[in-house]
Design an enzyme around this catalytic site. Structure first.
Site, mmCIF file in Angstrom:
data_model
loop_
_atom_site.group_PDB
_atom_site.id
_atom_site.type_symbol
_atom_site.label_atom_id
_atom_site.label_comp_id
_atom_site.label_asym_id
_atom_site.label_seq_id
_atom_site.Cartn_x
_atom_site.Cartn_y
_atom_site.Cartn_z
ATOM 1 N N THR A 166 0.864 -1.269 0.027
ATOM 2 C CA THR A 166 0.077 -0.006 -0.014
ATOM 3 C C THR A 166 0.800 1.341 -0.130
ATOM 4 O O THR A 166 0.404 2.342 0.043
ATOM 5 C CB THR A 166 -0.803 0.130 1.225
ATOM 6 O OG1 THR A 166 -0.112 0.083 2.558
ATOM 7 C CG2 THR A 166 -1.971 -1.096 1.262
ATOM 8 N N GLY A 169 5.125 0.574 -3.595
ATOM 9 C CA GLY A 169 4.607 -0.916 -3.405
ATOM 10 C C GLY A 169 3.461 -0.758 -4.053
ATOM 11 O O GLY A 169 2.968 -1.940 -4.704
ATOM 12 N N LYS A 190 -5.557 2.918 3.251
ATOM 13 C CA LYS A 190 -4.631 1.814 2.854
ATOM 14 C C LYS A 190 -5.691 0.643 2.632
ATOM 15 O O LYS A 190 -5.378 -0.010 1.610
ATOM 16 C CB LYS A 190 -3.837 1.382 4.112
ATOM 17 C CG LYS A 190 -2.310 2.353 4.153
ATOM 18 C CD LYS A 190 -1.488 1.829 5.112
ATOM 19 C CE LYS A 190 -0.289 2.780 5.022
ATOM 20 N NZ LYS A 190 0.749 1.782 6.010
ATOM 21 N N LYS A 197 20.611 -1.584 4.892
ATOM 22 C CA LYS A 197 20.352 -2.448 3.638
ATOM 23 C C LYS A 197 21.415 -3.739 3.597
ATOM 24 O O LYS A 197 21.035 -4.629 2.902
ATOM 25 C CB LYS A 197 20.209 -1.586 2.402
ATOM 26 C CG LYS A 197 19.048 -0.723 2.418
ATOM 27 C CD LYS A 197 18.986 0.011 1.051
ATOM 28 C CE LYS A 197 17.830 0.897 1.016
ATOM 29 N NZ LYS A 197 17.829 2.130 -0.150
#
Length: 310
Positions: free
Chosen positions: A12, A16, A42, A136
């Site tokens: 959402t 995405g 959402k 990351k």
């Protein structure tokens, strides 16, 4: 060949939801992990996915067993979770998902939440901007240690944030009179429509050429400097803007008074517009470039994109 079943986590969100639409458009059975709480927008987004044929699954990060069961339903997982400077350490929440993937043992491709500068190239970054690069890399390390097949997506400046504003920080629309250039304004960056980012990403998931590689989204006609963006806008609008320069030293000095979240985001901005971190290297054997892999994608050129602001 049958299309892979795709689970999109963070479906959402800003990128995405585009990934969900692109997955559906390209014919993949598409699953979305809903985390809505009491957010009505959402929920409405999720229901629009469902009307298009997406499957809303019931797994939760707070219930590891449910995650394992949901992972077993799909072939590919794409994460599009926001980073540490928007929410509390969301990147590292992917470690729970990686554990579920390890236990399930069936996933043939994992795309972690990146969609920005390749963190493997940012070991020199300074705090606080480097925090997301470090997180990351922790996720990448977990993926590779678990021997999970992966594709890393290294993308560009999102057009809606950087192109209409001519990369100014104070607005999302073009200036009327004056534009501030970062340094001399000639450092090259990459700009891409967010829908194109999603299209290219979904293209990679069944492609053996992208297995265990970094895919860079660097279509050649969208590799531009800030000064070139300004020139394109001046030609389109028929208006000449006054240009003022901000030195690297002044830019970094201005960041020090901001709150932590802003400092992280501005740190990333610095590396793009003063160091050229999106373009100042050649793609090696461990990488591929999306527009070369998928020449059939008619990506939006930025001179066309600017027309929506005219």
């Amino acid at each position: 060949m049958a299309k892979s079943k795709v689970l999109i986590v963070g479906g959402t969100g800003y990128i995405g939801r585009r990934l969900v639409w692109a997955s559906l458009d390209q014919g993949h059975p598409t699953y979305v992990l809903p985390e809505t709480g009491l957010d009505i927008e959402k929920l409405q987004t999720l229901l629009s996915f469902k009307r298009r044929g997406a499957h809303l699954i019931e797994g939760s990060f707070s219930d590891p067993r449910s995650l394992v069961e949901e992972v077993r339903q799909v072939d590919v997982i794409i994460c599009a979770m926001s980073g540490v400077y928007f929410r509390s350490h969301n990147f590292l929440m992917q470690l729970k998902l990686i554990e579920a993937v390890k236990e399930a043992g069936n996933v043939k491709r994992f795309l972690p939440s990146e969609f920005g500068t390749n963190p493997a190239r940012m070991g020199h970054a300074i705090e606080p901007g480097r925090v997301t690069f470090d997180e990351k890399m922790k996720v990448r390390k977990a993926i590779e240690e678990a021997k999970i097949p992966f594709t890393y997506i290294s993308t560009s400046c999102f057009a809606s944030y950087f192109v209409g504003s001519l990369s100014r920080l104070s607005s999302l629309t073009p200036p009327k009179d004056t534009v501030y250039l970062y340094g001399d304004g000639n450092i090259k960056a990459v700009f891409l429509d967010e829908d194109d980012i999603a299209t290219y990403t979904i293209k990679t998931i069944d492609d053996p050429r992208t297995l265990n590689k970094t895919v860079y989204l660097r279509p050649p006609e969208n590799i531009l400097s800030q000064r070139q963006l300004v020139g394109m806008w001046e030609k389109l609008s028929g208006r000449t803007l006054e240009k003022r320069s901000i030195s690297a030293e002044d830019f970094l000095a201005s960041v020090k008074g901001m709150d932590y979240a802003q400092q992280v985001g501005m740190g990333h901005f610095y590396y793009v517009f003063y160091e050229g971190c999106l373009t100042n290297f050649e793609i090696g054997e461990d990488g591929e470039e999306a527009s070369q892999l998928y020449p059939e994608v008619q990506y939006t050129r930025m001179d066309e994109y600017q027309k929506i602001y005219a």
